[in-house]
Design an enzyme around this catalytic site. Structure first.
Site, PDB file in Angstrom:
ATOM      1  N   THR A   1       0.820  -1.214   0.000  1.00  0.00           N
ATOM      2  CA  THR A   1       0.000   0.000   0.000  1.00  0.00           C
ATOM      3  C   THR A   1       0.852   1.262   0.000  1.00  0.00           C
ATOM      4  O   THR A   1       0.368   2.337  -0.327  1.00  0.00           O
ATOM      5  CB  THR A   1      -0.969   0.024   1.195  1.00  0.00           C
ATOM      6  OG1 THR A   1      -0.233  -0.196   2.405  1.00  0.00           O
ATOM      7  CG2 THR A   1      -2.033  -1.033   1.058  1.00  0.00           C
TER       8      THR A   1
ATOM      9  N   TYR B   1       8.184 -11.527   3.499  1.00  0.00           N
ATOM     10  CA  TYR B   1       6.865 -11.012   3.123  1.00  0.00           C
ATOM     11  C   TYR B   1       6.238 -11.981   2.125  1.00  0.00           C
ATOM     12  O   TYR B   1       6.697 -12.103   0.987  1.00  0.00           O
ATOM     13  CB  TYR B   1       7.027  -9.612   2.541  1.00  0.00           C
ATOM     14  CG  TYR B   1       5.754  -8.880   2.153  1.00  0.00           C
ATOM     15  CD1 TYR B   1       4.487  -9.346   2.499  1.00  0.00           C
ATOM     16  CD2 TYR B   1       5.829  -7.692   1.425  1.00  0.00           C
ATOM     17  CE1 TYR B   1       3.338  -8.666   2.142  1.00  0.00           C
ATOM     18  CE2 TYR B   1       4.690  -7.001   1.056  1.00  0.00           C
ATOM     19  CZ  TYR B   1       3.452  -7.482   1.413  1.00  0.00           C
ATOM     20  OH  TYR B   1       2.320  -6.794   1.040  1.00  0.00           O
TER      21      TYR B   1
ATOM     22  N   LYS C   1       5.611 -11.796   7.377  1.00  0.00           N
ATOM     23  CA  LYS C   1       4.413 -10.980   7.199  1.00  0.00           C
ATOM     24  C   LYS C   1       3.584 -11.713   6.155  1.00  0.00           C
ATOM     25  O   LYS C   1       3.885 -11.695   4.966  1.00  0.00           O
ATOM     26  CB  LYS C   1       4.763  -9.570   6.742  1.00  0.00           C
ATOM     27  CG  LYS C   1       3.572  -8.617   6.774  1.00  0.00           C
ATOM     28  CD  LYS C   1       3.103  -8.233   5.405  1.00  0.00           C
ATOM     29  CE  LYS C   1       1.948  -7.256   5.512  1.00  0.00           C
ATOM     30  NZ  LYS C   1       1.444  -6.799   4.211  1.00  0.00           N
TER      31      LYS C   1
ATOM     32  N   VAL D   1      -0.266  -6.428   9.974  1.00  0.00           N
ATOM     33  CA  VAL D   1       0.219  -5.299   9.189  1.00  0.00           C
ATOM     34  C   VAL D   1      -0.865  -5.033   8.157  1.00  0.00           C
ATOM     35  O   VAL D   1      -1.092  -5.830   7.255  1.00  0.00           O
ATOM     36  CB  VAL D   1       1.567  -5.572   8.503  1.00  0.00           C
ATOM     37  CG1 VAL D   1       1.875  -4.464   7.501  1.00  0.00           C
ATOM     38  CG2 VAL D   1       2.688  -5.645   9.520  1.00  0.00           C
TER      39      VAL D   1
END
Length: 301
Positions: A48, A137, A166, A208
């Protein structure tokens, strides 16, 4: 070592109206807004934050602006994933040097990779970076590469400074498998907003969230309720959180999230091409649903 626990958000990156320049001066007010709402950390320049759409020099300068504005109040995780390995290492070394508490690297994207290739990729990064906390990630919907629980376990065993994942797969069973199969020293952070309360209750450390960088309030309520053992309150806040998340595109509509942040009094501007701003008609249609949800859950701009 300072890792992420509680409410982590993925801040958007303020830009000029046409998205061609980062508005570094707007970052400070945004960071103040997030910290004052009670978040525990920021995952800077992730999805984002449009990190992979920015050049290396922009990413370095933006990270420095976030770190300066934060003034060590909350945990900063710097996303350093890129298409070129040398750029990843460059960004990681800069992240460490300028004071980010930890860094993250998204799995390689574009090419489809084997699990052995993914292990070798992160093994090389961890070997190069040494004792600097690194999150992996996992967002297979965008990268085409899903890192296995076994590879995470092997990496953490060989490199204790590979401290967590994540996980934005949206697969609750996968997240639980990571929590259950890796030791407590491994930091499992979920990127699926709808699973936030459940992951916390089952041993996950944090979320997150992109939408959490727009409306942090209910994430904070979920965190506080779980920590207090008030699970009924946590589930109630989770329902409101999920409705708000869905009303702003479940994290996928970056232009609209920026438009909503503008309504909250923050300067966000445009998006980097090939993303494009929403039309007035699109925003009006999305606003109608958002205003309805906001009234239902009892939140204002």
């Amino acid at each position: 070592m300072r890792l992420l626990e509680g409410v982590g958000v993925a801040p958007l990156t303020p830009m000029s109206a046409d998205g061609m320049k980062i508005e570094y001066g707007a970052i400070s007010n945004y960071v103040d807004f997030l910290v004052e709402k009670g978040v525990n950390g920021m995952f800077v320049l992730g999805t984002t934050g449009e990190g992979t759409s920015l050049c290396v020099s922009e990413r370095k300068k933006a990270l420095e602006a976030f770190i300066k504005a934060n003034d060590d109040r909350v945990t900063i995780i710097s996303h350093c994933g890129a298409a070129v390995f040398e750029d990843i290492i460059d960004l990681l070394k800069h992240s460490k040097a300028c004071g980010a508490h930890a860094a993250a690297v998204v799995t390689p994207f574009f090419f489809k990779h084997s699990q052995d290739e993914l292990f070798a990729f992160y093994d090389a990064i961890a070997t190069e970076m040494g004792e600097y906390p690194l999150y992996i990630y996992n967002i297979p919907s965008l990268t085409k590469n899903w890192i296995s629980v076994d590879v995470l376990k092997r990496l953490h065993q060989k490199h204790p400074w590979v401290v967590g994942v994540k996980d934005s797969s949206g697969d609750f069973v996968y997240a639980l498998s990571v929590i259950q199969n890796l030791p407590g020293t491994f930091n499992t952070v979920v990127g699926c907003d709808a699973a936030y309360s459940a992951v916390l209750m089952n041993g996950g450390k944090a979320c997150v969230s992109g939408p959490g960088a727009v409306f942090p309030e209910f994430f904070v309520k979920v965190r506080d309720a779980v920590r207090a053992g008030k699970y009924d309150e946590a589930f109630k806040a989770q329902k409101s959180l999920t409705k708000l998340t869905m009303a702003i595109g479940n994290g996928a509509n970056i232009p609209y999230m920026k438009a909503v942040l503008e309504k909250r009094g923050l300067r966000m501007g445009g998006v980097r091409m090939p993303l494009k701003l929403s039309t007035r008609e699109e925003i009006e249609g999305l606003d109608r649903e958002l205003f309805k949800v906001m009234a239902e859950v009892g939140i204002q701009f």
